[in-house]
Each structure stands twice: as C-alpha cells, then as structure tokens.
Design a protein around this motif. Structure first.
Motif, PDB file in Angstrom:
ATOM      1  N   LEU A 193      -1.613  -1.996   6.916  1.00  0.00           N
ATOM      2  CA  LEU A 193      -2.874  -1.303   7.170  1.00  0.00           C
ATOM      3  C   LEU A 193      -3.139  -1.221   8.665  1.00  0.00           C
ATOM      4  O   LEU A 193      -2.757  -2.117   9.418  1.00  0.00           O
ATOM      5  N   ASN A 221      -8.160  -0.592   8.431  1.00  0.00           N
ATOM      6  CA  ASN A 221      -7.786  -0.754   7.019  1.00  0.00           C
ATOM      7  C   ASN A 221      -7.390   0.567   6.362  1.00  0.00           C
ATOM      8  O   ASN A 221      -7.654   0.797   5.188  1.00  0.00           O
ATOM      9  N   TYR A 261      -4.211   3.567   5.728  1.00  0.00           N
ATOM     10  CA  TYR A 261      -2.778   3.823   5.681  1.00  0.00           C
ATOM     11  C   TYR A 261      -2.572   5.276   5.293  1.00  0.00           C
ATOM     12  O   TYR A 261      -3.499   5.937   4.825  1.00  0.00           O
ATOM     13  N   TYR A 289       0.850  -1.179   0.000  1.00  0.00           N
ATOM     14  CA  TYR A 289       0.000   0.000   0.000  1.00  0.00           C
ATOM     15  C   TYR A 289       0.889   1.234   0.000  1.00  0.00           C
ATOM     16  O   TYR A 289       1.824   1.327   0.800  1.00  0.00           O
TER      17      TYR A 289
END
Length: 134
Positions: A87, A91, A93, A60
């Motif tokens: 994360l 969930n 970031y 991510y």
C-alpha cells in the motif's frame, strides 16, 4: 494409559488448529474508486485505484476481465489477476494496463479490487467498467 495419552494429544492438536483458524482476521473490503485514469500517448493505458485498511498478512490486488462483467471474482473464467507490492502512504494501491493498441481503445475492461488473507478473498462492493476510449 497410552490410549488416554494419544486421545489427549489428538484433542490438543484439534484445539490448536481450531484456535488458529478462529484467530485469522478477515480483511475489510477494499474501496475501488469509481473511475479510471487514462493515458493515450504512445504508451496508451488505463489505471484503476483502490484503497484498503492495512491488514497483517494481506495481499492487495485486482481482477480484470474484458467486457462488462457483473459478478467478477478470481474464479470467473478468462480473467487476469494482478497483485500490488503493498500500500502507498495513503493506503492506496493500483493496477495499470499499458501498451493498449489504438484498435483496443473501445474494449471495455471490468475491474474489481480485492484483499486476500490466506485463501480468503474480500472484494470491493463495486466493479468499475471503463475503456481507454471513454
């Protein structure tokens, strides 16, 4: 007979490689929050937040460019990328850009979130452009 055996091995190898390629799951597009958190104390900075669906093997991250950029990808010239360590429990970031000097407060930064699985990038639909001075 050897020729048939080698042809069989070659076809088997092609089948295995093709099957693995078809089983790679594409990541869902991350959602980049339209806005930023701004800090203007002695360690001025700006924070952008995204959320994503957890995906096995995913990385991510964000791509950041100076100014207003309408088509922002990791292939865009003169950009910087940063990847999250994972994360959060929700969930989410984020990327935080700090130590921005006061003369840089008016500089717009364009940011786009991405999820990378292998060599495939899936980008957020939106690009957020903000500055510390906003």
């Amino acid at each position: 007979m050897k020729k048939i055996f080698y042809i069989f091995i070659a076809l088997l190898a092609i089948f295995v490689v093709a099957n693995k390629a078809l089983n790679v799951k594409a990541a869902s597009a991350p959602e980049l929050i339209d806005g930023a958190q701004i800090r203007t104390d002695n360690n001025a900075g700006i924070k952008f937040v995204a959320s994503a669906t957890p995906t096995d093997g995913a990385v991510y991250g964000f791509v950041v460019g100076r100014g207003t950029i309408t088509d922002l990808t990791v292939e865009t010239p003169d950009v910087v990328t940063g990847e999250a360590t994972g994360l959060s429990d929700e969930n989410k970031y984020w990327v935080t850009i700090t130590k921005i000097p006061e003369y840089g407060y008016a500089q717009d930064l364009s940011v786009r979130a991405y999820v990378r699985v292998g060599d495939q990038y899936t980008y957020s639909e939106n690009i957020v452009t903000r500055s510390v001075g906003q």
